[in-house]
Design a protein around this motif. Structure first.
Motif, PDB file in Angstrom:
ATOM      1  N   PRO A  22       0.820  -1.222   0.000  1.00  0.00           N
ATOM      2  CA  PRO A  22       0.000   0.000   0.000  1.00  0.00           C
ATOM      3  C   PRO A  22       0.850   1.266   0.000  1.00  0.00           C
ATOM      4  O   PRO A  22       1.891   1.337   0.663  1.00  0.00           O
ATOM      5  N   ALA A  23       0.381   2.262  -0.736  1.00  0.00           N
ATOM      6  CA  ALA A  23       1.095   3.539  -0.798  1.00  0.00           C
ATOM      7  C   ALA A  23       1.255   4.144   0.584  1.00  0.00           C
ATOM      8  O   ALA A  23       2.310   4.694   0.927  1.00  0.00           O
ATOM      9  N   ARG A  24       0.212   4.042   1.407  1.00  0.00           N
ATOM     10  CA  ARG A  24       0.261   4.615   2.749  1.00  0.00           C
ATOM     11  C   ARG A  24       1.362   3.973   3.596  1.00  0.00           C
ATOM     12  O   ARG A  24       1.906   4.604   4.511  1.00  0.00           O
ATOM     13  N   VAL A  25       1.699   2.730   3.309  1.00  0.00           N
ATOM     14  CA  VAL A  25       2.752   2.028   4.027  1.00  0.00           C
ATOM     15  C   VAL A  25       4.113   2.289   3.389  1.00  0.00           C
ATOM     16  O   VAL A  25       5.123   2.497   4.075  1.00  0.00           O
ATOM     17  N   LEU A  26       4.150   2.304   2.045  1.00  0.00           N
ATOM     18  CA  LEU A  26       5.425   2.435   1.332  1.00  0.00           C
ATOM     19  C   LEU A  26       6.040   3.822   1.469  1.00  0.00           C
ATOM     20  O   LEU A  26       7.256   3.941   1.676  1.00  0.00           O
ATOM     21  N   LEU A  27       5.247   4.866   1.358  1.00  0.00           N
ATOM     22  CA  LEU A  27       5.809   6.216   1.337  1.00  0.00           C
ATOM     23  C   LEU A  27       6.622   6.560   2.588  1.00  0.00           C
ATOM     24  O   LEU A  27       7.733   7.097   2.469  1.00  0.00           O
ATOM     25  N   PRO A  28       6.144   6.236   3.799  1.00  0.00           N
ATOM     26  CA  PRO A  28       6.988   6.490   4.971  1.00  0.00           C
ATOM     27  C   PRO A  28       8.292   5.687   4.956  1.00  0.00           C
ATOM     28  O   PRO A  28       9.330   6.168   5.429  1.00  0.00           O
ATOM     29  N   LEU A  29       8.253   4.469   4.417  1.00  0.00           N
ATOM     30  CA  LEU A  29       9.473   3.660   4.331  1.00  0.00           C
ATOM     31  C   LEU A  29      10.472   4.303   3.375  1.00  0.00           C
ATOM     32  O   LEU A  29      11.684   4.303   3.637  1.00  0.00           O
ATOM     33  N   VAL A  30       9.970   4.857   2.267  1.00  0.00           N
ATOM     34  CA  VAL A  30      10.842   5.543   1.316  1.00  0.00           C
ATOM     35  C   VAL A  30      11.463   6.779   1.960  1.00  0.00           C
ATOM     36  O   VAL A  30      12.669   7.021   1.835  1.00  0.00           O
ATOM     37  N   ILE A  33       5.407   9.805  -4.309  1.00  0.00           N
ATOM     38  CA  ILE A  33       6.646   9.767  -3.521  1.00  0.00           C
ATOM     39  C   ILE A  33       7.309  11.142  -3.496  1.00  0.00           C
ATOM     40  O   ILE A  33       7.767  11.611  -2.442  1.00  0.00           O
ATOM     41  N   THR A  34       7.347  11.811  -4.642  1.00  0.00           N
ATOM     42  CA  THR A  34       7.957  13.142  -4.726  1.00  0.00           C
ATOM     43  C   THR A  34       7.230  14.126  -3.814  1.00  0.00           C
ATOM     44  O   THR A  34       7.864  14.927  -3.105  1.00  0.00           O
ATOM     45  N   GLN A  35       5.907  14.078  -3.809  1.00  0.00           N
ATOM     46  CA  GLN A  35       5.133  14.963  -2.937  1.00  0.00           C
ATOM     47  C   GLN A  35       5.428  14.666  -1.464  1.00  0.00           C
ATOM     48  O   GLN A  35       5.642  15.575  -0.656  1.00  0.00           O
ATOM     49  N   TYR A  36       5.444  13.379  -1.126  1.00  0.00           N
ATOM     50  CA  TYR A  36       5.628  12.988   0.270  1.00  0.00           C
ATOM     51  C   TYR A  36       7.023  13.371   0.757  1.00  0.00           C
ATOM     52  O   TYR A  36       7.188  13.827   1.897  1.00  0.00           O
ATOM     53  N   LEU A  37       8.028  13.201  -0.099  1.00  0.00           N
ATOM     54  CA  LEU A  37       9.394  13.564   0.281  1.00  0.00           C
ATOM     55  C   LEU A  37       9.536  15.074   0.477  1.00  0.00           C
ATOM     56  O   LEU A  37      10.426  15.523   1.207  1.00  0.00           O
ATOM     57  N   TYR A  56       0.462  12.509   3.941  1.00  0.00           N
ATOM     58  CA  TYR A  56      -0.125  11.534   3.012  1.00  0.00           C
ATOM     59  C   TYR A  56      -1.569  11.880   2.673  1.00  0.00           C
ATOM     60  O   TYR A  56      -1.996  11.719   1.535  1.00  0.00           O
ATOM     61  N   GLU A  57      -2.332  12.351   3.643  1.00  0.00           N
ATOM     62  CA  GLU A  57      -3.739  12.666   3.409  1.00  0.00           C
ATOM     63  C   GLU A  57      -3.912  13.778   2.381  1.00  0.00           C
ATOM     64  O   GLU A  57      -4.986  13.899   1.774  1.00  0.00           O
ATOM     65  N   GLU A  58      -2.859  14.562   2.162  1.00  0.00           N
ATOM     66  CA  GLU A  58      -2.940  15.663   1.205  1.00  0.00           C
ATOM     67  C   GLU A  58      -2.207  15.356  -0.103  1.00  0.00           C
ATOM     68  O   GLU A  58      -2.190  16.188  -1.021  1.00  0.00           O
ATOM     69  N   VAL A  59      -1.612  14.187  -0.185  1.00  0.00           N
ATOM     70  CA  VAL A  59      -0.903  13.798  -1.411  1.00  0.00           C
ATOM     71  C   VAL A  59      -1.906  13.600  -2.540  1.00  0.00           C
ATOM     72  O   VAL A  59      -2.938  12.948  -2.369  1.00  0.00           O
ATOM     73  N   ARG A  60      -1.613  14.148  -3.680  1.00  0.00           N
ATOM     74  CA  ARG A  60      -2.479  14.012  -4.848  1.00  0.00           C
ATOM     75  C   ARG A  60      -2.164  12.691  -5.553  1.00  0.00           C
ATOM     76  O   ARG A  60      -1.034  12.466  -5.965  1.00  0.00           O
ATOM     77  N   ILE A  61      -3.157  11.822  -5.655  1.00  0.00           N
ATOM     78  CA  ILE A  61      -2.992  10.526  -6.303  1.00  0.00           C
ATOM     79  C   ILE A  61      -3.315  10.701  -7.786  1.00  0.00           C
ATOM     80  O   ILE A  61      -4.450  11.045  -8.148  1.00  0.00           O
ATOM     81  N   LEU A  62      -2.319  10.474  -8.634  1.00  0.00           N
ATOM     82  CA  LEU A  62      -2.495  10.759 -10.057  1.00  0.00           C
ATOM     83  C   LEU A  62      -1.800   9.694 -10.894  1.00  0.00           C
ATOM     84  O   LEU A  62      -0.647   9.338 -10.633  1.00  0.00           O
ATOM     85  N   SER A  63      -2.490   9.183 -11.904  1.00  0.00           N
ATOM     86  CA  SER A  63      -1.912   8.167 -12.780  1.00  0.00           C
ATOM     87  C   SER A  63      -0.844   8.785 -13.682  1.00  0.00           C
ATOM     88  O   SER A  63      -0.788  10.010 -13.863  1.00  0.00           O
TER      89      SER A  63
END
Length: 245
Positions: free
Chosen positions: A130-138, A180-184, A189-196
């Motif tokens: 899950p993105a919610r799990v992966l992004l903090p690990l990154v 990932i770029t937004q999160y870094l 995460y709640e404000e990260v824009r999810i975009l294909s």
């Protein structure tokens, strides 16, 4: 499910599927094969497919019997773990469409619905990593990623911890490059824009993925080694006379 859903809508559908299957987001790693074997009205099999590139097949029941998922018995458990998630997306989210069977190939075939296959691949990846799990690990690991070997080691650890292949991790790094770029950059995460990727291109966004950064590190390392090698060749090309004085 809406055939033309956005990536954000797909992620919400995967979140709803997790709740329906009673799978907490923190429940990692996922054993999709055991999970599917325990589901009622679903039959799972592992025939050794002979069709080149065929990884999985799913068939939706039309007579009240069980749905069927077949996984390639010639492939590794981790490959089948992801394919099982892929086929589960088909049998749970694609029931309302005209197709009643789906074939999962290593590469999409011309006669396949590429959008549904994207949903199944992206949905399975979100289930297993899950993105919610992966992004903090990154974000935790990112300061230590200096060489291509660092990236490769990180991929291997994620693959081991989440019981998936490194190819799935690579796919995830590419798929989530904007997020990932937004999160870094510090966006919660709640404000990260999810975009294909397609919508990113339409918006004129050109983001480097972790895979791109890994490739750049490898190119720099290769260039450094080539320069060292050339200097060695230049040194050996010099005829050094023996000083007899």
């Amino acid at each position: 499910m809406n055939r033309h859903c956005t990536k954000a809508e797909l992620y919400r559908a995967i979140c709803a599927l997790r709740k329906r299957l009673n799978i907490p987001e923190s429940d990692q790693p996922l054993d999709m094969i055991s999970l599917c074997e325990a589901l009622p009205n679903l039959a799972l099999g592992f025939p050794p497919f002979k069709t080149p590139g065929l990884k999985g097949v799913s068939c939706l029941s039309t007579d009240g019997g069980p749905d069927i998922i077949l996984l390639n018995g010639n492939l590794s458990w981790r490959e089948n773990n992801f394919t099982c998630g892929h086929e589960l997306i088909h049998v749970t989210l694609h029931r309302d469409g005209p197709a009643k069977s789906f074939n999962c190939f290593e590469k999409a075939r011309p006669n396949q619905d590429r959008f549904l296959e994207w949903q199944a691949n992206e949905g399975a990846a979100e289930l297993l990593l899950p993105a919610r799990v992966l992004l903090p690990l990154v974000r935790e690991r990112y300061p230590a990623l200096h060489t291509w070997k660092d990236y490769l080691r990180f991929k291997g650890e994620l693959a081991e911890n989440f019981r998936i292949t490194e190819a799935v991790v690579t796919f995830r790094f590419e798929s989530l490059k904007y997020e990932i770029t937004q999160y870094l950059s510090g966006i919660p995460y709640e404000e990260v824009r999810i975009l294909s990727s397609a919508k990113q291109r339409e918006s004129g966004l050109h983001i480097k993925s972790l895979n791109d950064l890994e490739a750049e590190c490898l190119a720099q390392e290769s260039d450094r080694l080539r320069r060292i090698h050339r200097r060695m060749l230049d040194f050996h090309s010099i005829d050094i006379a023996y000083d007899r004085r």
